[in-house]
Design a protein around this motif. Structure first.
Motif, PDB file in Angstrom:
ATOM      1  N   ILE A 124       6.923   8.104  -8.000  1.00  0.00           N
ATOM      2  CA  ILE A 124       7.431   7.562  -6.734  1.00  0.00           C
ATOM      3  C   ILE A 124       7.246   8.549  -5.581  1.00  0.00           C
ATOM      4  CG2 ILE A 124       9.516   6.810  -5.531  1.00  0.00           C
ATOM      5  CD1 ILE A 124      10.290   5.320  -8.060  1.00  0.00           C
ATOM      6  N   PRO A 125       7.616   9.823  -5.724  1.00  0.00           N
ATOM      7  CA  PRO A 125       7.373  10.742  -4.602  1.00  0.00           C
ATOM      8  C   PRO A 125       5.883  10.924  -4.282  1.00  0.00           C
ATOM      9  CG  PRO A 125       8.991  11.685  -6.068  1.00  0.00           C
ATOM     10  CD  PRO A 125       8.436  10.477  -6.750  1.00  0.00           C
ATOM     11  N   VAL A 126       5.049  10.932  -5.318  1.00  0.00           N
ATOM     12  CA  VAL A 126       3.609  11.068  -5.076  1.00  0.00           C
ATOM     13  C   VAL A 126       3.095   9.855  -4.313  1.00  0.00           C
ATOM     14  CG1 VAL A 126       1.355  11.117  -6.209  1.00  0.00           C
ATOM     15  CG2 VAL A 126       3.176  12.608  -7.013  1.00  0.00           C
ATOM     16  N   THR A 127       3.555   8.672  -4.699  1.00  0.00           N
ATOM     17  CA  THR A 127       3.130   7.451  -4.011  1.00  0.00           C
ATOM     18  C   THR A 127       3.606   7.435  -2.566  1.00  0.00           C
ATOM     19  OG1 THR A 127       3.202   6.243  -6.091  1.00  0.00           O
ATOM     20  CG2 THR A 127       3.230   4.938  -4.091  1.00  0.00           C
ATOM     21  N   LEU A 128       4.838   7.836  -2.335  1.00  0.00           N
ATOM     22  CA  LEU A 128       5.366   7.839  -0.968  1.00  0.00           C
ATOM     23  C   LEU A 128       4.709   8.903  -0.098  1.00  0.00           C
ATOM     24  CD1 LEU A 128       9.161   7.261  -1.665  1.00  0.00           C
ATOM     25  CD2 LEU A 128       7.513   5.632  -0.751  1.00  0.00           C
ATOM     26  N   ALA A 129       4.271   9.996  -0.687  1.00  0.00           N
ATOM     27  CA  ALA A 129       3.648  11.065   0.084  1.00  0.00           C
ATOM     28  C   ALA A 129       2.178  10.802   0.377  1.00  0.00           C
ATOM     29  CB  ALA A 129       3.778  12.396  -0.659  1.00  0.00           C
ATOM     30  N   SER A 130       1.543   9.932  -0.402  1.00  0.00           N
ATOM     31  CA  SER A 130       0.125   9.642  -0.203  1.00  0.00           C
ATOM     32  C   SER A 130      -0.042   8.614   0.904  1.00  0.00           C
ATOM     33  CB  SER A 130      -0.496   9.109  -1.493  1.00  0.00           C
ATOM     34  OG  SER A 130      -0.335  10.041  -2.536  1.00  0.00           O
ATOM     35  N   PRO A 131      -0.918   8.861   1.864  1.00  0.00           N
ATOM     36  CA  PRO A 131      -1.100   7.903   2.950  1.00  0.00           C
ATOM     37  C   PRO A 131      -1.710   6.595   2.456  1.00  0.00           C
ATOM     38  CG  PRO A 131      -2.392   9.925   3.321  1.00  0.00           C
ATOM     39  CD  PRO A 131      -1.726  10.050   2.010  1.00  0.00           C
ATOM     40  N   GLY A 132      -1.047   5.507   2.770  1.00  0.00           N
ATOM     41  CA  GLY A 132      -1.565   4.180   2.451  1.00  0.00           C
ATOM     42  C   GLY A 132      -1.322   3.711   1.031  1.00  0.00           C
ATOM     43  N   GLN A 133      -0.722   4.531   0.196  1.00  0.00           N
ATOM     44  CA  GLN A 133      -0.511   4.141  -1.195  1.00  0.00           C
ATOM     45  C   GLN A 133       0.707   3.244  -1.377  1.00  0.00           C
ATOM     46  OE1 GLN A 133      -2.268   4.548  -4.024  1.00  0.00           O
ATOM     47  NE2 GLN A 133      -3.884   5.364  -2.730  1.00  0.00           N
ATOM     48  N   TRP A 134       1.663   3.324  -0.467  1.00  0.00           N
ATOM     49  CA  TRP A 134       2.871   2.517  -0.622  1.00  0.00           C
ATOM     50  C   TRP A 134       2.549   1.030  -0.590  1.00  0.00           C
ATOM     51  CZ3 TRP A 134       7.313   2.048  -2.605  1.00  0.00           C
ATOM     52  CH2 TRP A 134       8.200   1.073  -2.170  1.00  0.00           C
ATOM     53  N   GLU A 135       1.694   0.622   0.314  1.00  0.00           N
ATOM     54  CA  GLU A 135       1.348  -0.792   0.414  1.00  0.00           C
ATOM     55  C   GLU A 135       0.629  -1.274  -0.848  1.00  0.00           C
ATOM     56  OE1 GLU A 135       0.605   1.406   2.908  1.00  0.00           O
ATOM     57  OE2 GLU A 135       2.273   0.807   4.182  1.00  0.00           O
ATOM     58  N   LYS A 136      -0.180  -0.415  -1.441  1.00  0.00           N
ATOM     59  CA  LYS A 136      -0.926  -0.787  -2.645  1.00  0.00           C
ATOM     60  C   LYS A 136      -0.043  -0.793  -3.892  1.00  0.00           C
ATOM     61  CE  LYS A 136      -5.197   1.285  -0.936  1.00  0.00           C
ATOM     62  NZ  LYS A 136      -6.162   2.379  -1.142  1.00  0.00           N
ATOM     63  N   SER A 137       0.932   0.100  -3.949  1.00  0.00           N
ATOM     64  CA  SER A 137       1.696   0.303  -5.180  1.00  0.00           C
ATOM     65  C   SER A 137       3.115  -0.249  -5.126  1.00  0.00           C
ATOM     66  CB  SER A 137       1.765   1.799  -5.488  1.00  0.00           C
ATOM     67  OG  SER A 137       0.492   2.354  -5.578  1.00  0.00           O
ATOM     68  N   LYS A 138       3.485  -0.909  -4.049  1.00  0.00           N
ATOM     69  CA  LYS A 138       4.863  -1.369  -3.882  1.00  0.00           C
ATOM     70  C   LYS A 138       5.303  -2.290  -5.015  1.00  0.00           C
ATOM     71  CE  LYS A 138       5.509  -3.215   0.066  1.00  0.00           C
ATOM     72  NZ  LYS A 138       5.831  -3.901   1.309  1.00  0.00           N
ATOM     73  N   LYS A 139       4.480  -3.255  -5.371  1.00  0.00           N
ATOM     74  CA  LYS A 139       4.840  -4.212  -6.413  1.00  0.00           C
ATOM     75  C   LYS A 139       4.970  -3.527  -7.776  1.00  0.00           C
ATOM     76  CE  LYS A 139       3.606  -8.695  -8.263  1.00  0.00           C
ATOM     77  NZ  LYS A 139       2.724  -9.846  -8.185  1.00  0.00           N
ATOM     78  N   LEU A 140       4.081  -2.596  -8.071  1.00  0.00           N
ATOM     79  CA  LEU A 140       4.137  -1.869  -9.338  1.00  0.00           C
ATOM     80  C   LEU A 140       5.393  -1.010  -9.425  1.00  0.00           C
ATOM     81  CD1 LEU A 140       2.764  -1.005 -12.001  1.00  0.00           C
ATOM     82  CD2 LEU A 140       1.623   0.795 -10.687  1.00  0.00           C
ATOM     83  N   ILE A 141       5.767  -0.375  -8.335  1.00  0.00           N
ATOM     84  CA  ILE A 141       6.965   0.472  -8.341  1.00  0.00           C
ATOM     85  C   ILE A 141       8.219  -0.379  -8.504  1.00  0.00           C
ATOM     86  CG2 ILE A 141       8.402   1.946  -6.885  1.00  0.00           C
ATOM     87  CD1 ILE A 141       5.815   3.234  -5.886  1.00  0.00           C
ATOM     88  N   TYR A 142       8.305  -1.492  -7.787  1.00  0.00           N
ATOM     89  CA  TYR A 142       9.477  -2.348  -7.932  1.00  0.00           C
ATOM     90  C   TYR A 142       9.567  -2.936  -9.343  1.00  0.00           C
ATOM     91  CZ  TYR A 142      10.494  -2.205  -2.933  1.00  0.00           C
ATOM     92  OH  TYR A 142      10.829  -1.795  -1.668  1.00  0.00           O
ATOM     93  N   THR A 143       8.442  -3.279  -9.933  1.00  0.00           N
ATOM     94  CA  THR A 143       8.433  -3.786 -11.307  1.00  0.00           C
ATOM     95  C   THR A 143       8.885  -2.705 -12.277  1.00  0.00           C
ATOM     96  OG1 THR A 143       6.611  -5.279 -10.750  1.00  0.00           O
ATOM     97  CG2 THR A 143       7.006  -4.850 -13.086  1.00  0.00           C
ATOM     98  N   SER A 144       8.409  -1.489 -12.084  1.00  0.00           N
ATOM     99  CA  SER A 144       8.807  -0.374 -12.957  1.00  0.00           C
ATOM    100  C   SER A 144      10.304  -0.091 -12.844  1.00  0.00           C
ATOM    101  CB  SER A 144       8.021   0.881 -12.603  1.00  0.00           C
ATOM    102  OG  SER A 144       6.648   0.675 -12.761  1.00  0.00           O
ATOM    103  N   ILE A 145      10.833  -0.168 -11.641  1.00  0.00           N
ATOM    104  CA  ILE A 145      12.270   0.052 -11.455  1.00  0.00           C
ATOM    105  C   ILE A 145      13.068  -1.064 -12.126  1.00  0.00           C
ATOM    106  CG2 ILE A 145      14.109   0.125  -9.713  1.00  0.00           C
ATOM    107  CD1 ILE A 145      12.099   1.585  -7.898  1.00  0.00           C
ATOM    108  N   GLY A 146      12.585  -2.286 -12.050  1.00  0.00           N
ATOM    109  CA  GLY A 146      13.247  -3.401 -12.733  1.00  0.00           C
ATOM    110  C   GLY A 146      13.246  -3.219 -14.242  1.00  0.00           C
TER     111      GLY A 146
END
Length: 62
Positions: free
Chosen positions: A23-45
């Protein structure tokens, strides 16, 4: 039954480590949040589901 709970805890620990790093790597990478948002929310679920399932199954072990 105890082996099943131990496997659930192992899965929970492994997923927690992945999320703590990912999660911190994704948030720190430019433009990765939009690409990985669904995967991160699924992983948290899945993580929340593992906590609930592990707690319920652990309550049956005396």
């Amino acid at each position: 039954m105890i082996l099943f709970v131990e496997l659930l805890v192992l899965a929970l620990v492994m997923l927690s480590i992945i999320l703590v790093v990912g999660i911190p790597v994704t948030l720190a990478s430019p433009g990765q949040w939009e690409k990985s948002k669904k995967l991160i929310y699924t992983s948290i679920g899945i993580w929340v589901g593992l906590i609930i399932i592990t707690g319920v199954i652990n309550s049956f072990i005396v």
